[in-house]
Scaffold this motif. Sequence first.
Motif, PDB file in Angstrom:
ATOM      1  N   ALA A  83       0.831  -1.207   0.000  1.00 18.36           N
ATOM      2  CA  ALA A  83       0.000   0.000   0.000  1.00 18.36           C
ATOM      3  C   ALA A  83       0.862   1.252   0.000  1.00 18.36           C
ATOM      4  O   ALA A  83       0.516   2.260  -0.646  1.00 18.36           O
ATOM      5  CB  ALA A  83      -0.921  -0.007   1.223  1.00 18.36           C
ATOM      6  N   SER A  84       1.977   1.227   0.690  1.00 18.87           N
ATOM      7  CA  SER A  84       2.867   2.387   0.733  1.00 18.87           C
ATOM      8  C   SER A  84       3.522   2.622  -0.621  1.00 18.87           C
ATOM      9  O   SER A  84       3.651   3.767  -1.077  1.00 18.87           O
ATOM     10  CB  SER A  84       3.934   2.170   1.812  1.00 18.87           C
ATOM     11  OG  SER A  84       4.605   3.372   2.106  1.00 18.87           O
ATOM     12  N   LEU A  85       3.920   1.547  -1.287  1.00 20.09           N
ATOM     13  CA  LEU A  85       4.519   1.694  -2.619  1.00 20.09           C
ATOM     14  C   LEU A  85       3.504   2.256  -3.613  1.00 20.09           C
ATOM     15  O   LEU A  85       3.816   3.158  -4.395  1.00 20.09           O
ATOM     16  CB  LEU A  85       5.044   0.341  -3.115  1.00 20.09           C
ATOM     17  CG  LEU A  85       6.042  -0.395  -2.223  1.00 20.09           C
ATOM     18  CD1 LEU A  85       6.537  -1.653  -2.922  1.00 20.09           C
ATOM     19  CD2 LEU A  85       7.204   0.504  -1.830  1.00 20.09           C
ATOM     20  N   ARG A  86       2.289   1.741  -3.567  1.00 18.45           N
ATOM     21  CA  ARG A  86       1.252   2.227  -4.493  1.00 18.45           C
ATOM     22  C   ARG A  86       0.916   3.691  -4.216  1.00 18.45           C
ATOM     23  O   ARG A  86       0.700   4.476  -5.152  1.00 18.45           O
ATOM     24  CB  ARG A  86       0.010   1.354  -4.366  1.00 18.45           C
ATOM     25  CG  ARG A  86       0.203  -0.079  -4.862  1.00 18.45           C
ATOM     26  CD  ARG A  86      -1.101  -0.857  -4.815  1.00 18.45           C
ATOM     27  NE  ARG A  86      -0.938  -2.221  -5.302  1.00 18.45           N
ATOM     28  CZ  ARG A  86      -1.097  -3.304  -4.548  1.00 18.45           C
ATOM     29  NH1 ARG A  86      -1.426  -3.178  -3.265  1.00 18.45           N
ATOM     30  NH2 ARG A  86      -0.950  -4.514  -5.060  1.00 18.45           N
TER      31      ARG A  86
ATOM     32  N   VAL B 221      10.559   3.812  -6.577  1.00 14.19           N
ATOM     33  CA  VAL B 221      10.390   3.562  -5.149  1.00 14.19           C
ATOM     34  C   VAL B 221      11.630   2.856  -4.626  1.00 14.19           C
ATOM     35  O   VAL B 221      12.214   2.009  -5.315  1.00 14.19           O
ATOM     36  CB  VAL B 221       9.128   2.732  -4.844  1.00 14.19           C
ATOM     37  CG1 VAL B 221       7.879   3.530  -5.132  1.00 14.19           C
ATOM     38  CG2 VAL B 221       9.123   1.416  -5.611  1.00 14.19           C
ATOM     39  N   GLU B 222      12.037   3.249  -3.432  1.00 13.53           N
ATOM     40  CA  GLU B 222      13.154   2.582  -2.754  1.00 13.53           C
ATOM     41  C   GLU B 222      12.579   1.627  -1.733  1.00 13.53           C
ATOM     42  O   GLU B 222      11.644   1.970  -0.994  1.00 13.53           O
ATOM     43  CB  GLU B 222      14.043   3.630  -2.075  1.00 13.53           C
ATOM     44  CG  GLU B 222      15.285   3.052  -1.399  1.00 13.53           C
ATOM     45  CD  GLU B 222      15.093   2.842   0.096  1.00 13.53           C
ATOM     46  OE1 GLU B 222      16.076   2.473   0.758  1.00 13.53           O
ATOM     47  OE2 GLU B 222      13.962   3.034   0.613  1.00 13.53           O
TER      48      GLU B 222
ATOM     49  N   ALA C 112       3.652  -5.371  -7.892  1.00 15.16           N
ATOM     50  CA  ALA C 112       2.820  -4.207  -7.560  1.00 15.16           C
ATOM     51  C   ALA C 112       3.347  -2.923  -8.179  1.00 15.16           C
ATOM     52  O   ALA C 112       2.593  -1.958  -8.338  1.00 15.16           O
ATOM     53  CB  ALA C 112       2.733  -4.055  -6.044  1.00 15.16           C
ATOM     54  N   THR C 113       4.633  -2.895  -8.512  1.00 16.08           N
ATOM     55  CA  THR C 113       5.250  -1.699  -9.094  1.00 16.08           C
ATOM     56  C   THR C 113       5.547  -1.885 -10.575  1.00 16.08           C
ATOM     57  O   THR C 113       6.393  -1.186 -11.126  1.00 16.08           O
ATOM     58  CB  THR C 113       6.546  -1.350  -8.356  1.00 16.08           C
ATOM     59  OG1 THR C 113       7.453  -2.474  -8.434  1.00 16.08           O
ATOM     60  CG2 THR C 113       6.280  -1.019  -6.898  1.00 16.08           C
TER      61      THR C 113
ATOM     62  N   SER D  11      11.349 -12.421 -11.645  1.00 21.39           N
ATOM     63  CA  SER D  11      10.168 -11.559 -11.758  1.00 21.39           C
ATOM     64  C   SER D  11      10.135 -10.785 -13.070  1.00 21.39           C
ATOM     65  O   SER D  11       9.190 -10.030 -13.316  1.00 21.39           O
ATOM     66  CB  SER D  11      10.119 -10.581 -10.579  1.00 21.39           C
ATOM     67  OG  SER D  11       9.951 -11.262  -9.354  1.00 21.39           O
ATOM     68  N   GLY D  12      11.176 -10.908 -13.871  1.00 19.26           N
ATOM     69  CA  GLY D  12      11.237 -10.179 -15.127  1.00 19.26           C
ATOM     70  C   GLY D  12      11.433  -8.692 -14.948  1.00 19.26           C
ATOM     71  O   GLY D  12      11.015  -7.895 -15.804  1.00 19.26           O
ATOM     72  N   ALA D  13      12.071  -8.299 -13.833  1.00 23.48           N
ATOM     73  CA  ALA D  13      12.207  -6.878 -13.500  1.00 23.48           C
ATOM     74  C   ALA D  13      13.631  -6.365 -13.595  1.00 23.48           C
ATOM     75  O   ALA D  13      13.920  -5.256 -13.149  1.00 23.48           O
ATOM     76  CB  ALA D  13      11.671  -6.633 -12.088  1.00 23.48           C
ATOM     77  N   ARG D  14      14.501  -7.129 -14.182  1.00 25.05           N
ATOM     78  CA  ARG D  14      15.915  -6.778 -14.177  1.00 25.05           C
ATOM     79  C   ARG D  14      16.195  -5.422 -14.818  1.00 25.05           C
ATOM     80  O   ARG D  14      17.077  -4.691 -14.384  1.00 25.05           O
ATOM     81  CB  ARG D  14      16.683  -7.866 -14.925  1.00 25.05           C
ATOM     82  CG  ARG D  14      18.179  -7.820 -14.774  1.00 25.05           C
ATOM     83  CD  ARG D  14      18.780  -9.008 -15.495  1.00 25.05           C
ATOM     84  NE  ARG D  14      20.234  -9.018 -15.421  1.00 25.05           N
ATOM     85  CZ  ARG D  14      21.001  -9.845 -16.112  1.00 25.05           C
ATOM     86  NH1 ARG D  14      20.432 -10.743 -16.919  1.00 25.05           N
ATOM     87  NH2 ARG D  14      22.313  -9.791 -15.998  1.00 25.05           N
TER      88      ARG D  14
END
Length: 250
Positions: free
Chosen positions: A22-25, A35-36, A90-91, A119-122
């Motif tokens: 929720a904080s990231l969103r 986002v860190e 979520a991001t 996750s495919g986020a590299r």
Amino acid sequence: MQNVTAVAHRGDPYRVRENTLASLRSALDRGADAVEIDVRLTRDGVPVLLHDGTLKRLWEHDRPLLSLSWEEVRGVTAGGVPALSDALAATDGSRVMIDLPGTPDVRAARRVVDAVRESGARDRVYYCAGAAAVLAVRAADPSAEIALTRTTLAPPRAGLLEAVRPRWLNYRFGLVDRALADRVHRGGHLLSVWTPDTRRSMRRLLALGADSVTTNRIDVLCALRDGRRPRRVDRARASATLAINGPGAS
């Protein structure tokens, strides 16, 4: 100023508990470019979002994370501590700066790097930490994007820079002045700073040419960068949230 990357420190901790989905969103909804998050491993090697070594401050369970399995963490926090894979989902589409607090070894760093890859986020993740941790990341992923965190004005050793190959030098905001900003840029690095929360500090860093600013007040930073008037924060509510949830020091 338009090119400054606005990074939300642990999400939006003035409004929502830090390092939660929720904080990231909330931070992304308020204009964050990135986002860190802080990532540690559970006893069974699952990367999760938590800055501290224990669950005491945020979740009122005074147990070391490393003593708990992932299932146990989910149970004692009612699912509040997300796995790294959930945070990356979520991001989706946004940049994520992963901070590795403590002193993770190569095995731990590799597990985090593997989770990012799975996750495919590299292509949208980068890492920030002190020398030992980013050396472990570099060993785990020779092509990782790295922000080398600095807490002193002393220039990083040439051997360290050669081994880490950072894109960013990441400084505590109070250390940054014109001389340091110029030195970082002359060395071919981008300047990242953390964590100014007052308008005065943010304006000063923007004027000095910081390339990235990490803050707990992402809406204020975005407004200043974009030439808008920041929305007022309910200070009583923010103070109550911070008293319970952090945001912590770094």
